[in-house]
Design an enzyme around this catalytic site. Sequence first.
Site, PDB file in Angstrom:
ATOM      1  N   ASP A  95      40.030  51.626  24.019  1.00  0.00           N
ATOM      2  CA  ASP A  95      40.647  50.806  24.969  1.00  0.00           C
ATOM      3  C   ASP A  95      42.023  51.203  25.372  1.00  0.00           C
ATOM      4  O   ASP A  95      42.896  51.185  24.395  1.00  0.00           O
ATOM      5  CB  ASP A  95      40.370  49.310  24.363  1.00  0.00           C
ATOM      6  CG  ASP A  95      40.561  48.246  25.427  1.00  0.00           C
ATOM      7  OD1 ASP A  95      39.852  47.587  25.637  1.00  0.00           O
ATOM      8  OD2 ASP A  95      41.663  48.187  25.768  1.00  0.00           O
ATOM      9  N   SER A 123      34.781  34.438  28.918  1.00  0.00           N
ATOM     10  CA  SER A 123      34.222  34.469  27.317  1.00  0.00           C
ATOM     11  C   SER A 123      35.134  33.728  26.504  1.00  0.00           C
ATOM     12  O   SER A 123      34.836  33.302  25.511  1.00  0.00           O
ATOM     13  CB  SER A 123      33.716  35.657  27.086  1.00  0.00           C
ATOM     14  OG  SER A 123      34.818  36.493  27.018  1.00  0.00           O
ATOM     15  N   HIS A 160      36.038  43.021  26.917  1.00  0.00           N
ATOM     16  CA  HIS A 160      36.558  44.424  26.528  1.00  0.00           C
ATOM     17  C   HIS A 160      35.549  45.611  26.413  1.00  0.00           C
ATOM     18  O   HIS A 160      35.555  46.711  26.765  1.00  0.00           O
ATOM     19  CB  HIS A 160      37.902  44.387  25.745  1.00  0.00           C
ATOM     20  CG  HIS A 160      39.226  44.052  26.495  1.00  0.00           C
ATOM     21  ND1 HIS A 160      39.981  44.923  26.815  1.00  0.00           N
ATOM     22  CD2 HIS A 160      39.420  42.912  26.869  1.00  0.00           C
ATOM     23  CE1 HIS A 160      41.172  44.523  27.449  1.00  0.00           C
ATOM     24  NE2 HIS A 160      40.623  43.052  27.673  1.00  0.00           N
ATOM     25  N   HIS A 167      38.482  31.861  36.104  1.00  0.00           N
ATOM     26  CA  HIS A 167      39.749  32.027  35.556  1.00  0.00           C
ATOM     27  C   HIS A 167      40.492  33.276  35.934  1.00  0.00           C
ATOM     28  O   HIS A 167      41.492  33.505  35.558  1.00  0.00           O
ATOM     29  CB  HIS A 167      39.643  32.147  33.844  1.00  0.00           C
ATOM     30  CG  HIS A 167      38.921  33.214  33.395  1.00  0.00           C
ATOM     31  ND1 HIS A 167      37.789  33.769  34.000  1.00  0.00           N
ATOM     32  CD2 HIS A 167      39.116  34.033  32.570  1.00  0.00           C
ATOM     33  CE1 HIS A 167      37.148  34.860  33.471  1.00  0.00           C
ATOM     34  NE2 HIS A 167      37.987  35.062  32.424  1.00  0.00           N
ATOM     35  N   SER A 170      28.542  27.231  33.943  1.00  0.00           N
ATOM     36  CA  SER A 170      28.639  28.034  32.624  1.00  0.00           C
ATOM     37  C   SER A 170      29.762  27.241  31.592  1.00  0.00           C
ATOM     38  O   SER A 170      30.700  27.990  31.734  1.00  0.00           O
ATOM     39  CB  SER A 170      28.805  29.420  32.562  1.00  0.00           C
ATOM     40  OG  SER A 170      28.793  30.101  31.335  1.00  0.00           O
ATOM     41  N   HIS A 190      52.805  47.099  33.493  1.00  0.00           N
ATOM     42  CA  HIS A 190      52.996  47.310  31.884  1.00  0.00           C
ATOM     43  C   HIS A 190      53.712  48.780  32.164  1.00  0.00           C
ATOM     44  O   HIS A 190      54.597  49.070  31.296  1.00  0.00           O
ATOM     45  CB  HIS A 190      51.661  47.361  31.005  1.00  0.00           C
ATOM     46  CG  HIS A 190      51.150  45.946  30.836  1.00  0.00           C
ATOM     47  ND1 HIS A 190      51.801  44.910  30.123  1.00  0.00           N
ATOM     48  CD2 HIS A 190      50.081  45.414  31.072  1.00  0.00           C
ATOM     49  CE1 HIS A 190      51.184  43.874  30.323  1.00  0.00           C
ATOM     50  NE2 HIS A 190      50.122  44.147  30.846  1.00  0.00           N
ATOM     51  N   SER A 229      34.960  39.296  36.258  1.00  0.00           N
ATOM     52  CA  SER A 229      34.761  38.064  37.355  1.00  0.00           C
ATOM     53  C   SER A 229      35.208  38.382  38.700  1.00  0.00           C
ATOM     54  O   SER A 229      34.547  38.245  39.503  1.00  0.00           O
ATOM     55  CB  SER A 229      35.324  36.782  37.032  1.00  0.00           C
ATOM     56  OG  SER A 229      34.575  36.455  35.535  1.00  0.00           O
ATOM     57  N   GLN A 247      25.639  35.718  35.087  1.00  0.00           N
ATOM     58  CA  GLN A 247      26.656  35.748  35.881  1.00  0.00           C
ATOM     59  C   GLN A 247      26.519  36.726  37.223  1.00  0.00           C
ATOM     60  O   GLN A 247      26.522  36.289  38.392  1.00  0.00           O
ATOM     61  CB  GLN A 247      28.016  35.824  35.427  1.00  0.00           C
ATOM     62  CG  GLN A 247      29.250  35.641  36.376  1.00  0.00           C
ATOM     63  CD  GLN A 247      30.519  35.319  35.774  1.00  0.00           C
ATOM     64  OE1 GLN A 247      30.634  34.492  34.992  1.00  0.00           O
ATOM     65  NE2 GLN A 247      31.519  36.399  36.163  1.00  0.00           N
TER      66      GLN A 247
HETATM   67  C1  U2F Z   1      38.948  39.389  29.184  1.00  0.00           C
HETATM   68  O1  U2F Z   1      37.797  38.702  29.966  1.00  0.00           O
HETATM   69  P1  U2F Z   1      37.002  37.443  29.921  1.00  0.00           P
HETATM   70  O2  U2F Z   1      35.832  37.439  29.209  1.00  0.00           O
HETATM   71  O3  U2F Z   1      37.778  36.008  29.628  1.00  0.00           O
HETATM   72  O4  U2F Z   1      36.451  37.346  31.468  1.00  0.00           O
HETATM   73  P2  U2F Z   1      35.879  38.231  32.490  1.00  0.00           P
HETATM   74  O5  U2F Z   1      36.952  39.671  32.598  1.00  0.00           O
HETATM   75  O6  U2F Z   1      35.933  37.546  33.734  1.00  0.00           O
HETATM   76  O7  U2F Z   1      34.481  38.673  31.945  1.00  0.00           O
HETATM   77  C2  U2F Z   1      33.576  37.803  31.684  1.00  0.00           C
HETATM   78  C3  U2F Z   1      32.290  38.460  31.888  1.00  0.00           C
HETATM   79  O8  U2F Z   1      31.358  37.594  31.283  1.00  0.00           O
HETATM   80  C4  U2F Z   1      30.354  37.517  31.869  1.00  0.00           C
HETATM   81  C5  U2F Z   1      30.642  37.648  33.173  1.00  0.00           C
HETATM   82  C6  U2F Z   1      31.583  38.784  32.994  1.00  0.00           C
HETATM   83  O9  U2F Z   1      31.153  40.190  33.049  1.00  0.00           O
HETATM   84  O10 U2F Z   1      29.597  38.010  34.130  1.00  0.00           O
HETATM   85  N1  U2F Z   1      29.552  35.994  31.602  1.00  0.00           N
HETATM   86  C7  U2F Z   1      28.341  35.991  31.902  1.00  0.00           C
HETATM   87  O11 U2F Z   1      27.560  36.914  31.969  1.00  0.00           O
HETATM   88  N2  U2F Z   1      27.803  34.734  31.788  1.00  0.00           N
HETATM   89  C8  U2F Z   1      28.531  33.564  31.426  1.00  0.00           C
HETATM   90  O12 U2F Z   1      27.996  32.526  31.508  1.00  0.00           O
HETATM   91  C9  U2F Z   1      30.063  33.554  31.650  1.00  0.00           C
HETATM   92  C10 U2F Z   1      30.565  35.172  31.832  1.00  0.00           C
HETATM   93  C11 U2F Z   1      40.333  38.803  29.713  1.00  0.00           C
HETATM   94  F1  U2F Z   1      40.378  37.431  29.593  1.00  0.00           F
HETATM   95  C12 U2F Z   1      40.513  39.020  31.275  1.00  0.00           C
HETATM   96  O13 U2F Z   1      41.593  38.322  31.549  1.00  0.00           O
HETATM   97  C13 U2F Z   1      40.464  40.398  31.427  1.00  0.00           C
HETATM   98  O14 U2F Z   1      40.748  40.639  32.743  1.00  0.00           O
HETATM   99  C14 U2F Z   1      39.261  40.997  31.178  1.00  0.00           C
HETATM  100  C15 U2F Z   1      39.030  42.652  31.159  1.00  0.00           C
HETATM  101  O15 U2F Z   1      40.155  43.170  30.566  1.00  0.00           O
HETATM  102  O16 U2F Z   1      39.061  40.749  29.764  1.00  0.00           O
END
Ligand code: U2F
Length: 450
Positions: free
Chosen positions: A115, A274, A20, A344, A300, A146, A349, A329
């Site tokens: 946010d 993440s 975020h 996921h 990863s 929402h 992503s 990524q």
């Molecule tokens: C939350 O996000 P997450 O971090 O679980 O997942 P993503 O939105 O897909 O973002 C992961 C980011 O981390 C980076 C990748 C993405 O930019 O490129 N990354 C990386 O550079 N190298 C790695 O080895 C692994 C990841 C939440 F869980 C989601 O449900 C939401 O949609 C999101 C946005 O609000 O936030």
Amino acid sequence: ESYRNASKHIAVLAFPFGTHAVPLLNFVLQLSDACPHTMFSFLNAQQSNNSTFPKNLDKIKSFNVWDGLPEGYTFRGNPHEPLDYFLKAVPGNFIKAIDVVVFETGKPIDCLITDAFYAFGADIADELNIPWVALWTASPRALFVHVDSDVIRHHVGINGPKDKPLDFLPDFSSIRVADLPNGLTSGDIDAPMPALLYKMGVSLSRATVIATNSYEDLDNTVVNMLKLRFSTFLNVGPFNLVSVSSSTVDDSHGTLDWMSKHEAASVVYISFGSVITPPPHELHALCEALEECEFPYLWSLRGNPKKQLPLGFLERTSSKGKIVPWAPQQKILEHPSVGVFVSHGGWNSVLESINGTVPMICRPFFGDQQLNTRTVEVVWGFGLGLEGGTLTKEGAKQALKLILSSQEGKKMREKIRVQKELACKAVKPNGSSNENFKTLVKLVSNSYQQ
Ligand code: U2F
């Protein structure tokens, strides 16, 4: 112009979990280029500031807010625990930090960016009599559910049938109750996170601007519904086409070199974002599928691969696969060798898959991920969910084969390529995101210059 010399002061309140803070910082970086004479104070929990905030930004300074953790707290692996503590500390921790920042800089706050999760942004902005800009870091569709929580609850009830389609909303007929975020119509709707999101849906009408990390053409019907609700709902993304944060380009594990040794569109890239690591039996199922299909893979994986993956898997697949604790990524997905992204379904992503034109296989876990998965599969058609929603050996094998070596996979690649073109068009001069961004800058600066 430096942070101290600016005449206007914008406070930014970040959400320190998942991905975020990074898109919020990217948004603020763009704004700082567009708003002369303005300094930005980026308020965030220390841990998130440390991992997202690059050093030496001229006009943006980071400040730490209390993370709400009890003294001596140690993380035991449940990602929801620090979140629950943090949600108990808001908005008090932010209000206190704003006072400190104003005292230290001697500059009152002229505008608040938060946010979008932070419904309390509306109250803080009212109190200070300043505009509130809410950034929704996920998809317009996830925002819409929402905003329309009450309508959805009215139609489907609480804990009603999971397979009921949301066909009472335009362009939602292929979305089912089961695709909604937990806590919206099922589970504990009064838990801290669902309660916060519900409040957000109600409070957003008080925002001067609602901005989102997406582009108009990606989910146009939903975007238009949001525009009817909010006159200043502005898609200003995808940010990954505008700026790439430094955390996503670090390649200390040599993954790009490794990718270059493989054929075009052949590598399976795996990352569950993440926050999440899938449960052991699903990790095992995925390993077995990879091993049987003999597809090259780049994974990863947070944690300890030796402990988490099947005995001997690493040795047996060492010529075919590479496992790293973090990968660049965005760059991997742009690489010609990548053929499919097992993900996921996090929003960043999805956007990065579009940028790389790589079809997805999604195994969603929480929040918006199930809705993204369903939308990718059924509305946009450039990826697949899994039967039963989880990774099994057969399910993974089938999905991987379909995307990597069938006509349907090719069609998906075509569909995602169309999206990539639309995304690129949106961020070009005169493109919709670019124009929306200019509108946003005008709205913000007009409101605080009065
Ligand atoms: C939350 O996000 P997450 O971090 O679980 O997942 P993503 O939105 O897909 O973002 C992961 C980011 O981390 C980076 C990748 C993405 O930019 O490129 N990354 C990386 O550079 N190298 C790695 O080895 C692994 C990841 C939440 F869980 C989601 O449900 C939401 O949609 C999101 C946005 O609000 O936030």
